[in-house]
Scaffold this active site. Structure first.
Site, PDB file in Angstrom:
ATOM      1  CD  GLN A 116      -3.029  -0.953   0.120  1.00  0.00           C
ATOM      2  OE1 GLN A 116      -3.152   0.100  -0.526  1.00  0.00           O
ATOM      3  NE2 GLN A 116      -3.803  -1.995  -0.106  1.00  0.00           N
ATOM      4  CB  THR A 171       6.762 -21.121 -17.368  1.00  0.00           C
ATOM      5  OG1 THR A 171       6.995 -22.517 -17.517  1.00  0.00           O
ATOM      6  CG2 THR A 171       7.177 -20.386 -18.631  1.00  0.00           C
ATOM      7  CB  CYS A 191     -21.473  -7.114   9.172  1.00  0.00           C
ATOM      8  SG  CYS A 191     -22.952  -6.367   9.801  1.00  0.00           S
TER       9      CYS A 191
HETATM   10  N1  PLP Z   1      -0.481  -6.781   1.624  1.00  0.00           N
HETATM   11  C1  PLP Z   1      -1.314  -5.734   1.704  1.00  0.00           C
HETATM   12  C2  PLP Z   1      -0.989  -4.624   2.653  1.00  0.00           C
HETATM   13  C3  PLP Z   1      -2.457  -5.678   0.913  1.00  0.00           C
HETATM   14  O1  PLP Z   1      -3.292  -4.621   1.004  1.00  0.00           O
HETATM   15  C4  PLP Z   1      -2.738  -6.753   0.032  1.00  0.00           C
HETATM   16  C5  PLP Z   1      -3.979  -6.761  -0.771  1.00  0.00           C
HETATM   17  O2  PLP Z   1      -5.008  -6.288  -0.367  1.00  0.00           O
HETATM   18  C6  PLP Z   1      -1.826  -7.825  -0.019  1.00  0.00           C
HETATM   19  C7  PLP Z   1      -0.714  -7.807   0.791  1.00  0.00           C
HETATM   20  C8  PLP Z   1      -2.059  -9.005  -0.921  1.00  0.00           C
HETATM   21  O3  PLP Z   1      -1.900  -8.659  -2.251  1.00  0.00           O
HETATM   22  P1  PLP Z   1      -2.393  -9.659  -3.423  1.00  0.00           P
HETATM   23  O4  PLP Z   1      -3.865  -9.849  -3.231  1.00  0.00           O
HETATM   24  O5  PLP Z   1      -2.068  -8.959  -4.669  1.00  0.00           O
HETATM   25  O6  PLP Z   1      -1.653 -10.932  -3.257  1.00  0.00           O
END
Ligand code: PLP
Length: 378
Positions: A179, A235, A321
């Protein structure tokens, strides 16, 4: 439709899509093939990695591994490092701030016999550095600390964490920077491994990168043909790998400008929301600007997400929720946010395709949703 769920995924840039298609048409060869076309593909793969090295100013300090996403990058790194160090440093330090692709790996390692310690989280949503220092021992082989939290956006003190961790030579620091890229400058100094995911910065889904300071620190957990230094057999997807460089270049080059723009949008939304009684901003001071976590106590997050969705605003909830505390969002709980607020939390997340007009429309729709749920607010 106004898309404000960019922390979940982003729209791929057109040049990324074009590159992917073009390379797939003309350079579909396997970089492991011994013939001329294979050698050409391998050369391109190496060039792609050296471009990443240049874009991020890494000075060849890291081995670069292409994966299918950050989930895979985190799995390869965390298991690979933990197994490699098991005999002499079997303690792992993490925190509930981490994404499930880190936390669940650590939990599974715990079941296998590793000793896991959780660093406290401050009310500002950061790892508690004093607590981290207290938890460090000579038996710690692995510490994880994400760069930017995906629930409320807080930026973690990576440099300070690295300083504490590296007082213990056996300890490896892994950073999930999914992020952070494109939103704030990435910190690589003091970091031993780092994960990225292409689709969070306008690349393609199913594309990740893992940076490792020394690939021999990793014991392979995916076995096969031995591609990618033997840690990620399978691959190589050259078209994807070349496409991600496009997305990365644009994203890194535009970070500072986008950061400013998103700070303005973020402030604009916060100022507007402050007029509404009961609305709470959960994202702490100093957070990355693209993620804004907001609580409307009394209304379930899912109800709010649906209400916004009916007004063509796409955003997400961060709480399961449920009235059961155990299923509430762990990150917000760790920040001592009251349960009612957590239950009524939503995440607004912006990206480089977000415009001023989108924010104006969101504000107008927020007003409408607020009126719809007003009776429920407590
Ligand atoms: N780490 C963080 C902080 C994320 O926000 C996310 C996805 O939401 C991931 C890891 C995992 O990424 P991906 O779904 O592309 O494997």
């Amino acid at each position: 439709m106004i898309y404000l769920d960019n922390a979940a995924t982003t729209k791929p840039n057109q040049d990324v899509l074009d590159t992917y298609l073009k390379v797939n048409q003309s350079l579909y060869f396997n970089p492991n093939s011994p013939h001329q076309a294979g050698l050409q593909a391998d050369q391109l793969l190496q060039q792609t990695k050296s471009q990443i090295n240049d874009i991020l100013n890494l000075n060849q300090a890291f081995d670069i591994v292409f994966t299918s996403g950050a989930t895979e990058s985190n799995n390869i790194a965390l298991k690979g490092i933990a197994y490699k160090k098991k005999a002499f440093a079997d303690e792992i330090i993490t925190s509930v701030l981490e994404h499930p692709s880190v936390l669940e790996v650590v939990r599974s390692l715990e079941l296998e016999g590793f000793k896991v310690k959780y660093v406290d989280v401050t009310k500002e949503g950061k790892v508690d550095l004093n607590h981290l220092a207290n938890l460090m021992t000579d038996s710690v082989g692995l510490v994880t600390c994400m760069h930017v939290n995906n629930v409320m956006g807080q930026v973690q003190p990576i440099s300070e964490v690295a300083e504490i961790v590296h007082q213990f030579p056996k300890a490896h620091l892994h950073v999930d920077a999914v992020q952070a890229i494109g939103k704030i400058p990435l910190i690589f100094e003091g970091v031993d491994s780092l994960s990225l995911s292409g689709h969070k910065f306008h690349g393609l889904k199913g594309q990740g990168v893992l940076f490792v300071r020394n690939i021999h620190q990793i014991q392979p957990t995916i076995h096969g043909g031995g591609q990618e230094f033997g840690v990620r057999s399978g691959t190589v997807n050259l078209p994807m790998d070349i496409a991600i460089v496009k997305a990365m270049k644009t994203s890194v080059q535009n970070t500072s400008e986008l950061n400013k723009t998103l700070h303005q949008f973020n402030k604009d939304i916060c100022d507007y929301l402050s007029r509404f009684q009961g609305v709470q901003i959960h994202s702490p001071q100093g957070s990355a600007p693209h993620i804004l976590n907001v609580g409307l106590p009394g209304v379930k997050g899912e109800v709010l997400v649906n209400a916004f969705s009916k007004h063509d605003i796409m955003l997400s909830t961060t709480s399961a929720c449920s009235s059961k505390k155990a299923s509430l969002n762990e990150v917000l709980l760790a920040m001592d946010i009251p349960v009612k607020q957590i239950e009524g939390s939503i995440r607004i997340s912006m990206g480089s395709h977000t415009t001023h007009e989108h924010i104006e429309i969101f504000k107008d729709k927020f007003n409408k949703v607020y009126e719809e749920v007003r009776e429920l607010l407590r």
